[in-house]
Design a protein around this motif. Structure first.
Motif, PDB file in Angstrom:
ATOM      1  N   TYR A  92      42.852  12.665  -3.711  1.00 27.13           N
ATOM      2  CA  TYR A  92      43.915  11.789  -3.712  1.00 27.13           C
ATOM      3  C   TYR A  92      43.553  10.641  -3.785  1.00 27.13           C
ATOM      4  O   TYR A  92      42.438  10.083  -2.817  1.00 27.13           O
ATOM      5  N   SER A  93      43.893   9.752  -4.540  1.00 25.31           N
ATOM      6  CA  SER A  93      43.411   8.021  -4.250  1.00 25.31           C
ATOM      7  C   SER A  93      43.782   7.482  -3.160  1.00 25.31           C
ATOM      8  O   SER A  93      42.993   6.803  -2.632  1.00 25.31           O
ATOM      9  N   GLU A  94      44.794   7.656  -2.479  1.00 26.82           N
ATOM     10  CA  GLU A  94      45.482   6.975  -1.360  1.00 26.82           C
ATOM     11  C   GLU A  94      45.948   7.933  -0.436  1.00 26.82           C
ATOM     12  O   GLU A  94      46.689   8.850  -0.672  1.00 26.82           O
ATOM     13  N   ARG A  95      45.499   7.970   0.818  1.00 29.82           N
ATOM     14  CA  ARG A  95      45.848   8.527   1.942  1.00 29.82           C
ATOM     15  C   ARG A  95      45.972   7.811   3.216  1.00 29.82           C
ATOM     16  O   ARG A  95      45.327   6.871   3.482  1.00 29.82           O
ATOM     17  N   ALA A  96      46.872   8.458   4.046  1.00 28.86           N
ATOM     18  CA  ALA A  96      47.031   7.889   5.317  1.00 28.86           C
ATOM     19  C   ALA A  96      47.417   8.681   6.517  1.00 28.86           C
ATOM     20  O   ALA A  96      47.884   9.834   6.099  1.00 28.86           O
ATOM     21  N   VAL A  97      47.120   8.254   7.674  1.00 28.56           N
ATOM     22  CA  VAL A  97      47.867   9.012   8.782  1.00 28.56           C
ATOM     23  C   VAL A  97      48.537   8.304   9.834  1.00 28.56           C
ATOM     24  O   VAL A  97      48.405   7.138   9.965  1.00 28.56           O
ATOM     25  N   TYR A  98      49.694   8.720  10.151  1.00 32.92           N
ATOM     26  CA  TYR A  98      50.708   8.055  10.969  1.00 32.92           C
ATOM     27  C   TYR A  98      50.754   8.924  12.302  1.00 32.92           C
ATOM     28  O   TYR A  98      51.068  10.233  12.203  1.00 32.92           O
ATOM     29  N   LEU A  99      50.294   8.105  13.253  1.00 33.44           N
ATOM     30  CA  LEU A  99      50.418   8.986  14.589  1.00 33.44           C
ATOM     31  C   LEU A  99      51.715   8.987  15.363  1.00 33.44           C
ATOM     32  O   LEU A  99      52.089   7.670  15.939  1.00 33.44           O
ATOM     33  N   VAL A 100      52.256   9.929  15.576  1.00 34.75           N
ATOM     34  CA  VAL A 100      53.510  10.103  16.210  1.00 34.75           C
ATOM     35  C   VAL A 100      53.488  10.020  17.724  1.00 34.75           C
ATOM     36  O   VAL A 100      53.963   9.309  18.352  1.00 34.75           O
ATOM     37  N   LYS A 101      52.477  10.929  18.207  1.00 33.40           N
ATOM     38  CA  LYS A 101      52.269  10.831  19.514  1.00 33.40           C
ATOM     39  C   LYS A 101      50.861  11.128  19.861  1.00 33.40           C
ATOM     40  O   LYS A 101      50.098  11.912  19.169  1.00 33.40           O
ATOM     41  N   GLY A 102      50.468  10.710  20.960  1.00 33.16           N
ATOM     42  CA  GLY A 102      48.752  11.031  21.577  1.00 33.16           C
ATOM     43  C   GLY A 102      48.066   9.973  20.940  1.00 33.16           C
ATOM     44  O   GLY A 102      48.662   8.854  20.600  1.00 33.16           O
ATOM     45  N   GLN A 103      46.690  10.256  21.009  1.00 29.34           N
ATOM     46  CA  GLN A 103      45.560   9.422  20.679  1.00 29.34           C
ATOM     47  C   GLN A 103      44.626  10.274  19.819  1.00 29.34           C
ATOM     48  O   GLN A 103      44.382  11.240  19.985  1.00 29.34           O
ATOM     49  N   LEU A 104      44.238   9.439  18.727  1.00 29.79           N
ATOM     50  CA  LEU A 104      42.981   9.777  17.921  1.00 29.79           C
ATOM     51  C   LEU A 104      41.735   9.165  17.971  1.00 29.79           C
ATOM     52  O   LEU A 104      42.103   7.823  18.171  1.00 29.79           O
ATOM     53  N   GLU A 105      40.768   9.798  17.642  1.00 29.54           N
ATOM     54  CA  GLU A 105      39.369   8.960  17.474  1.00 29.54           C
ATOM     55  C   GLU A 105      39.088   9.193  16.024  1.00 29.54           C
ATOM     56  O   GLU A 105      39.024  10.566  15.790  1.00 29.54           O
ATOM     57  N   ILE A 106      38.833   8.193  15.521  1.00 32.26           N
ATOM     58  CA  ILE A 106      38.391   8.154  13.943  1.00 32.26           C
ATOM     59  C   ILE A 106      37.195   7.061  13.752  1.00 32.26           C
ATOM     60  O   ILE A 106      37.396   5.848  13.885  1.00 32.26           O
TER      61      ILE A 106
END
Length: 304
Positions: A194-208
Motif C-alpha cells: 500500500y502506498s500510504e500506511r499509518a498506526v494510531y495508538l489507542v492504548k499503551g506504548q510502542l517502540e518503532i
C-alpha cells in the motif's frame, strides 16, 4: 522510515463529549482514502445527570462514515429510514454519496453510567467517479469480520485487505483498517503493498525504529518501508491506509473533489433539500456560518 507523527488534538462535538481529533492534519490531510478520524472517550456519565451527548441530524456528501465501538452503545438513524443500534465490535458503514443525513443518539442512560463509552469514527473519501452514488447503509456484526490470533497478538480486519485476508465489508477503493491488540514484547509488521500506511495508538506504548510512542499519537510511515512495531507493555492500536484518491475539499461534513459541489451541498442543507431521518426530524444541526477557527493553513478542518 517514519514520515510524520500526528498528536491527537482535543475537539468538542457537544456538551460533555470531547474527542481526540487525528485527521485531517495540516501536514497530512489524508492517509490513503481516510480523510477524517476521531477517537471519542472513554466517557462515563453518572446516570442522575441528563446529558446532551446526542449528535443531532446533520448531512454528509462524498464520503463513507465508518463507526466502530470499543465499548458502550449508540443508535443511528438516517434519511434512508434506517434505525440501527451499534454495539462493540460492530461496524456501521454509511455511504453518503450524493447526500444523506443521520443522527447518533445515546439512548441507554444506564449503559453510559455503567460502561465507559469509547468509539472511533473515520471518514473514507469516495473515488471521484462514484462521489454522487446513491446513499446506502450497512451494519456488520463481529461474526462477519475476520479475526486472527497468534502468540501475543489479536487482530480484527474491519475493512479492506491485509495479510492475505479480505474483509466482507464492501469498500470502494484499495484500503485496510484493522483493530490490533498486542501483549507486552510482541513484535508486529504493517501490511505491505500500500502506498500510504499509518498506526494510531489507542492504548499503551510502542517502540518503532528506536523511538517510543504513547497513546494518542498517529505514526505515518514512508512508502516502501517495512517497520517493526514492538509493544512496550500491552497495547491497542488501529492500522489504516490505502491508495490516495487525489485532492479533496472538506467543509464541515462535506467532502468533494470539486469546490462548487461543496457550495451546492451547503445550499441544499439550508434549503431542506437533504431530507431528515423520518423518525428523528424535530431538530437538526443548522449550517454553520463559519465552522473553522482562523489559521495560517487555508485548507479547513471539519468540526465533526
Amino acid at each position: 522510515m517514519i514520515d510524520l507523527v500526528i498528536n491527537a488534538r482535543k475537539a468538542s462535538i457537544g456538551e460533555g463529549m470531547e474527542v481526540k481529533r487525528i485527521l485531517p492534519f495540516r501536514q497530512k490531510r489524508m492517509v490513503g482514502p481516510f480523510i477524517f478520524m476521531d477517537h471519542g472517550g472513554p466517557v462515563q456519565i453518572d446516570r442522575k445527570f441528563k446529558t446532551s451527548l446526542d449528535v443531532l441530524p446533520h448531512p454528509h456528501i462524498g464520503l463513507s462514515t465508518v463507526s466502530y465501538l470499543f465499548s458502550g452503545e449508540l443508535v443511528h438513524r438516517d434519511s434512508l429510514g434506517i434505525k440501527q443500534t451499534i454495539k462493540p465490535g460492530e461496524v456501521n458503514w454509511m455511504t453518503a454519496g450524493k447526500g444523506i443525513s443521520h443522527s447518533e443518539r445515546f439512548e441507554n442512560a444506564g449503559l453510559l453510567a455503567d460502561n465507559s463509552l469509547e468509539l472511533l469514527q473515520t471518514w473514507v473519501a469516495l473515488p471521484e467517479k462514484i462521489e454522487e452514488v446513491e446513499p446506502s447503509f450497512v451494519n456488520y456484526q463481529p461474526s462477519q469480520l475476520s479475526e486472527h490470533t497468534d502468540k501475543g497478538l489479536w487482530m480484527r480486519l474491519i475493512a479492506g485487505e491485509a495479510y492475505g485476508i479480505k474483509s466482507k465489508v464492501n469498500t470502494d477503493s484499495p484500503l485496510f483498517y484493522i483493530h490490533v491488540k498486542l501483549e507486552n514484547g510482541t513484535k508486529f509488521s504493517l501490511p505491505k503493498n500500500y502506498s500510504e500506511r499509518a498506526v494510531y495508538l489507542v492504548k499503551g506504548q510502542l517502540e518503532i525504529g528506536g523511538e517510543t510512542f504513547s497513546a494518542g499519537k498517529m505514526i505515518v510511515f514512508k512508502m516502501n518501508k517495512n517497520p517493526v512495531i514492538h509493544a512496550k507493555g500491552d497495547c491497542e492500536l488501529m492500522l489504516l491506509g490505502g491508495e490516495p484518491l487525489g485532492e479533496r475539499f472538506i467543509w464541515w461534513n462535506f467532502v468533494s473533489s470539486r469546490k462548487e459541489r461543496i457550495e451546492q451541498a451547503k445550499e441544499d442543507w439550508k434549503q431542506g433539500r437533504i431530507l431528515l431521518p423520518e423518525d428523528d426530524n424535530k431538530e437538526f444541526i443548522p449550517l454553520p456560518e463559519n465552522p473553522f477557527k482562523p489559521k495560517k493553513d487555508p485548507s479547513p478542518e471539519p468540526l465533526s
